[in-house]
Design a protein around this motif. Structure first.
Motif, PDB file in Angstrom:
ATOM      1  N   LYS A   7       8.610  19.716   4.862  1.00  0.00           N
ATOM      2  CA  LYS A   7       8.641  21.052   5.462  1.00  0.00           C
ATOM      3  C   LYS A   7       8.914  20.956   6.949  1.00  0.00           C
ATOM      4  O   LYS A   7       8.412  20.070   7.619  1.00  0.00           O
ATOM      5  CB  LYS A   7       7.308  21.766   5.238  1.00  0.00           C
ATOM      6  CG  LYS A   7       7.171  22.363   3.883  1.00  0.00           C
ATOM      7  CD  LYS A   7       5.945  23.207   3.808  1.00  0.00           C
ATOM      8  CE  LYS A   7       6.380  24.629   3.723  1.00  0.00           C
ATOM      9  NZ  LYS A   7       5.325  25.569   3.483  1.00  0.00           N
ATOM     10  N   LEU A  61       7.916  26.042   8.227  1.00  0.00           N
ATOM     11  CA  LEU A  61       6.485  25.997   8.459  1.00  0.00           C
ATOM     12  C   LEU A  61       5.956  27.405   8.670  1.00  0.00           C
ATOM     13  O   LEU A  61       6.650  28.254   9.224  1.00  0.00           O
ATOM     14  CB  LEU A  61       6.185  25.163   9.710  1.00  0.00           C
ATOM     15  CG  LEU A  61       6.620  23.702   9.687  1.00  0.00           C
ATOM     16  CD1 LEU A  61       6.400  23.079  11.060  1.00  0.00           C
ATOM     17  CD2 LEU A  61       5.878  22.937   8.622  1.00  0.00           C
ATOM     18  N   ASP A  62       4.715  27.650   8.242  1.00  0.00           N
ATOM     19  CA  ASP A  62       4.132  28.953   8.544  1.00  0.00           C
ATOM     20  C   ASP A  62       3.680  28.931  10.020  1.00  0.00           C
ATOM     21  O   ASP A  62       3.684  27.875  10.656  1.00  0.00           O
ATOM     22  CB  ASP A  62       3.002  29.312   7.578  1.00  0.00           C
ATOM     23  CG  ASP A  62       1.773  28.433   7.689  1.00  0.00           C
ATOM     24  OD1 ASP A  62       1.418  28.003   8.813  1.00  0.00           O
ATOM     25  OD2 ASP A  62       1.135  28.183   6.651  1.00  0.00           O
ATOM     26  N   ASP A  64       0.843  28.983  11.609  1.00  0.00           N
ATOM     27  CA  ASP A  64      -0.234  28.043  11.945  1.00  0.00           C
ATOM     28  C   ASP A  64       0.264  26.599  11.912  1.00  0.00           C
ATOM     29  O   ASP A  64      -0.083  25.793  12.778  1.00  0.00           O
ATOM     30  CB  ASP A  64      -1.421  28.204  10.993  1.00  0.00           C
ATOM     31  CG  ASP A  64      -2.162  29.510  11.207  1.00  0.00           C
ATOM     32  OD1 ASP A  64      -2.094  30.066  12.330  1.00  0.00           O
ATOM     33  OD2 ASP A  64      -2.805  29.985  10.247  1.00  0.00           O
ATOM     34  N   GLU A  65       1.065  26.265  10.911  1.00  0.00           N
ATOM     35  CA  GLU A  65       1.626  24.917  10.827  1.00  0.00           C
ATOM     36  C   GLU A  65       2.558  24.643  12.013  1.00  0.00           C
ATOM     37  O   GLU A  65       2.565  23.536  12.563  1.00  0.00           O
ATOM     38  CB  GLU A  65       2.396  24.731   9.522  1.00  0.00           C
ATOM     39  CG  GLU A  65       1.533  24.709   8.277  1.00  0.00           C
ATOM     40  CD  GLU A  65       2.341  24.744   7.000  1.00  0.00           C
ATOM     41  OE1 GLU A  65       1.949  24.040   6.050  1.00  0.00           O
ATOM     42  OE2 GLU A  65       3.366  25.468   6.935  1.00  0.00           O
ATOM     43  N   SER A  66       3.327  25.645  12.411  1.00  0.00           N
ATOM     44  CA  SER A  66       4.219  25.488  13.565  1.00  0.00           C
ATOM     45  C   SER A  66       3.423  25.218  14.831  1.00  0.00           C
ATOM     46  O   SER A  66       3.753  24.319  15.612  1.00  0.00           O
ATOM     47  CB  SER A  66       5.079  26.748  13.763  1.00  0.00           C
ATOM     48  OG  SER A  66       5.973  26.902  12.703  1.00  0.00           O
ATOM     49  N   GLN A  68       0.433  23.967  15.074  1.00  0.00           N
ATOM     50  CA  GLN A  68      -0.164  22.629  14.975  1.00  0.00           C
ATOM     51  C   GLN A  68       0.873  21.554  15.276  1.00  0.00           C
ATOM     52  O   GLN A  68       0.590  20.580  15.982  1.00  0.00           O
ATOM     53  CB  GLN A  68      -0.782  22.410  13.590  1.00  0.00           C
ATOM     54  CG  GLN A  68      -1.363  21.025  13.403  1.00  0.00           C
ATOM     55  CD  GLN A  68      -2.439  20.696  14.429  1.00  0.00           C
ATOM     56  OE1 GLN A  68      -3.255  21.539  14.782  1.00  0.00           O
ATOM     57  NE2 GLN A  68      -2.434  19.468  14.927  1.00  0.00           N
ATOM     58  N   MET A  69       2.084  21.706  14.776  1.00  0.00           N
ATOM     59  CA  MET A  69       3.135  20.731  15.033  1.00  0.00           C
ATOM     60  C   MET A  69       3.458  20.669  16.526  1.00  0.00           C
ATOM     61  O   MET A  69       3.598  19.584  17.102  1.00  0.00           O
ATOM     62  CB  MET A  69       4.405  21.059  14.252  1.00  0.00           C
ATOM     63  CG  MET A  69       5.559  20.111  14.537  1.00  0.00           C
ATOM     64  SD  MET A  69       7.079  20.652  13.748  1.00  0.00           S
ATOM     65  CE  MET A  69       7.186  19.430  12.469  1.00  0.00           C
TER      66      MET A  69
END
Length: 79
Positions: A7, A61-62, A64-66, A68-69
């Motif tokens: 992802k 990425l959603d 939140d995932e973005s 975090q990345m």
């Protein structure tokens, strides 16, 4: 050996494109390659681009995932 990209690691590999919703049921596709842009009205080409867009969204990425990345990449960056 082909490996499915993880992802967030996928891109529109054949150049940029935009889907234009003219009405709720009519779409156009705009594609750009090496300094040239084209507008496509043919339903087959528009359908292929709609499918590409759906595939890209499935790898995105959603929010939140973005975030975090981005945080993890910023932590690795030397000051």
């Amino acid at each position: 050996m082909y490996r499915q990209p993880r992802k967030g690691a996928r891109a529109a590999l054949k150049g940029t494109f935009t889907l234009l919703g003219m009405t709720p049921v009519e779409y156009l596709a705009y594609g750009e390659t090496a300094g040239r842009g084209n507008i496509y009205t043919e339903s087959e080409i528009v359908a292929v681009n709609m499918h590409r867009f759906g595939a890209l969204r499935s790898f995105a990425l959603d929010p939140d995932e973005s975030a975090q990345m981005i945080r993890s990449l910023a932590e690795k960056e030397p000051s």
